[in-house]
Design an enzyme around this catalytic site. Sequence first.
Site, PDB file in Angstrom:
ATOM      1  N   ARG A  30      -5.823 -22.362   5.743  1.00  0.00           N
ATOM      2  CA  ARG A  30      -4.828 -21.293   5.820  1.00  0.00           C
ATOM      3  C   ARG A  30      -3.421 -21.727   5.400  1.00  0.00           C
ATOM      4  O   ARG A  30      -2.844 -21.153   4.492  1.00  0.00           O
ATOM      5  CB  ARG A  30      -4.766 -20.740   7.249  1.00  0.00           C
ATOM      6  CG  ARG A  30      -4.047 -19.403   7.305  1.00  0.00           C
ATOM      7  CD  ARG A  30      -3.921 -18.878   8.719  1.00  0.00           C
ATOM      8  NE  ARG A  30      -5.207 -18.734   9.374  1.00  0.00           N
ATOM      9  CZ  ARG A  30      -5.355 -18.290  10.612  1.00  0.00           C
ATOM     10  NH1 ARG A  30      -4.289 -17.962  11.318  1.00  0.00           N
ATOM     11  NH2 ARG A  30      -6.536 -18.177  11.173  1.00  0.00           N
ATOM     12  N   HIS A  76     -11.117 -12.753   1.720  1.00  0.00           N
ATOM     13  CA  HIS A  76     -10.138 -13.208   2.722  1.00  0.00           C
ATOM     14  C   HIS A  76     -10.172 -12.296   3.950  1.00  0.00           C
ATOM     15  O   HIS A  76      -9.450 -11.287   3.998  1.00  0.00           O
ATOM     16  CB  HIS A  76      -8.737 -13.221   2.094  1.00  0.00           C
ATOM     17  CG  HIS A  76      -7.746 -14.055   2.849  1.00  0.00           C
ATOM     18  ND1 HIS A  76      -7.798 -15.437   2.900  1.00  0.00           N
ATOM     19  CD2 HIS A  76      -6.677 -13.705   3.598  1.00  0.00           C
ATOM     20  CE1 HIS A  76      -6.807 -15.892   3.627  1.00  0.00           C
ATOM     21  NE2 HIS A  76      -6.101 -14.863   4.067  1.00  0.00           N
ATOM     22  N   TYR A 120       2.750   1.680  -3.064  1.00  0.00           N
ATOM     23  CA  TYR A 120       3.717   2.074  -4.093  1.00  0.00           C
ATOM     24  C   TYR A 120       3.810   1.068  -5.239  1.00  0.00           C
ATOM     25  O   TYR A 120       4.220   1.431  -6.341  1.00  0.00           O
ATOM     26  CB  TYR A 120       5.115   2.230  -3.489  1.00  0.00           C
ATOM     27  CG  TYR A 120       5.193   3.260  -2.382  1.00  0.00           C
ATOM     28  CD1 TYR A 120       4.875   4.596  -2.624  1.00  0.00           C
ATOM     29  CD2 TYR A 120       5.582   2.900  -1.096  1.00  0.00           C
ATOM     30  CE1 TYR A 120       4.942   5.537  -1.606  1.00  0.00           C
ATOM     31  CE2 TYR A 120       5.654   3.836  -0.069  1.00  0.00           C
ATOM     32  CZ  TYR A 120       5.330   5.150  -0.345  1.00  0.00           C
ATOM     33  OH  TYR A 120       5.400   6.081   0.665  1.00  0.00           O
TER      34      TYR A 120
END
Length: 746
Positions: A30, A76, A120
Amino acid sequence: MQDSQIIRTEYSDLMKKSYIDYAMSVIVARALPDVRDGLKPVQRRTLYDMHELGIRYDRPYRKCARIVGDTMGKYHPHGDSSIYDALVVMAQEFKKGMILVDGHGNFGSIEGDGAAAMRYTEARLAKLTQDAYLSDLDKDIVDFVPNFDETEKEPEVLPVRVPNLLINGAEGIAVGMATSIPPHNLGEVVDAVKAYMKNDEISTKQLMRYMKGPDFPTGGIVVNKDDLPDIYESGAGKIKIRGKVETEDMKGGKKRLVVTEIPYTMIGAGIGKFLNDVCALVESKKTNDIVDISNQSSKEGIRIVIELKKGADAENLTNMLYKKTRLEDTFGVNMLAVADGRPETMGLKQIIEHHVDFQFELATRKYKNLLAKELDKKEIQEGLIKACDVIDLIIEILRGSQSVKDAKACLTKGVTENIKFKTSISKKMAAMLRFTERQASAILEMRLYKLIGLEIEALQKEHEETLEHIASYEDILNNYDSMSEVIMEDLDRIKKEYGRSRRTAVENAEAAVFEENKIEEQEVVFLMDRFGYAKTVDTAVYERNKEAADAENRYVLSCMNTGKICLFTNTGKMHQIKVLDLPYGKFRDKGQPIDNVSNYDSTQETIVYLCDAQQMQIARLLFVTKTGMVKKVDGSEFQVAKRTIAATKLQEEDELISVQVINDSQNIVLQTADGYFLRFPAGEVSEKKKGAIGVRGIRLHKNDEVEHAYLFEEGTETKVVYKEKEVTLNRLKSGKRDTQGVKNRG
């Protein structure tokens, strides 16, 4: 019913093992990048997913929400925010040495504005990423491992051609360790790698002739050049970086300072903090030469303008900004990455060594696969060329065969039993054929147009090219210098296409030294109203407005403007305020809340006593608590540098009710809420350290508490009011400390 097995184990051993497993998963899977491709798992998976979705640099942008969702579903299995955050950072030019993702839309700003929501924004792979990070994935040059639910395969590492760990740097906090690697210039890093490949005995200092130091996307100046060799040798240290300040002339002989580049550590909220720090320097009278500050930064770059008074010393002010704000800052380097499955702090040479080993591994696998394909092509081409020479015989075999199996058996092994031949000579010739399985399949699949003369020539030319490729690949695989040359040629191509000039200057600069404006020491009057607003005024101003000042303010105190004010609170704390931190000005100015210039919190504490720190040093203070504990403390014990200290030790649920200057000729009167008054000489109270609880001053009845503590000189008449009735303290019967006192009926 199945038998269940109970495993007995020491709880501490189980906890230890579980925590180590958790820590290692955070470290390896990680938080830390892999030294080979310089990527964390979330970055690697996101880039690979974009590659799989076909979101190339030359194709239209796709919604980030699609990329994040696909990455989360396939590779993931963590929160979508962590994936989107990683995607955003890879697209931010001000954070990365080279962007890996081409973002379209609002991806945040250098001033700390966050990116727009993933629904967006759009993204696609950058050309560099497609070219130098993801190419050749189809040539089986890296290992693929199962994803979290074993429904997909993902690359263990990306086949990155450049040392991404150095070029883009890394930041990550794991368990018990953290990594912080600055970004570097792509061209310089490539040159350093080539220098190492030519001479693997090269030293770190020699490598730094090619790679001078960090190259931050925000520019700036590294000012401790001489420290860099040690930092890059050990992989840890501190790099000092400054912003770039230019001096511009204005009309009327005035000047202005313009910050055009900022330290890398100032990205985000640091710019706003810098503006506030400059304002604070003006407010605290550290400088009177700054007239105005404005942030005129735009997409074109950073531009923070500081206008100066006429005749101001621009160089001295620049040094002050370096010294007193984050315009000069420290970047902590800790080059920690996962190498061979373990976290390791590495120097520059070690990182390059790991990278070069990885490149040789990639090249070996790539050219072995290419060689195998060329050998297959060679085999088929040779078969087809041989077939063209005996094409009439092959046609006769095909026409005389009952099945493909019979024809194939004849071509590969010369079996002629089930085939009708026109002549015995043809049969004898057919029995001598020994094509391979692949060649036989290619002959059976060959189209008739391949027999045209030009096509046969093309086949022979292609065969010659294949032989050249085989010779080239065998040379690369068997010769270290040839493989090195191929890797270096690839690096040169990448450098030529994507390299850019250095942004950060590296030099040895002198420490910033500036002369502070010497403050003229003078006596002022401290005023604080009942709402907690404080200020200082000139003594003459106070004298002119003495009546109004005394009436309107809760505290009025003479002090020096260079001194400090001490606040003792009911929680047993003492807070210090620099007098210079308080606004100085006109009598009718509002002042500033005392909470803003000290650690005092008016919502949690109340002021018990306020005094001038200098005057307190030569005095002794009497402390009285709600439960009747008393002590004397020498004022010099409160001469400390800290803004807040524990002024006394309090028992549970006790609080400080009084602090006063005392001398042994005085009498003490303690008054309780129930009306008990106890008078005793001040000499009976022991002198203690500030960390002591003290001694008992009065024995309290159940549910009673001390409300007031009074001091008076023997022979002086001192009156106080209790329940609207006057009590003359010097007429009270003198008693002993630690008794109950006398009840006043009120």
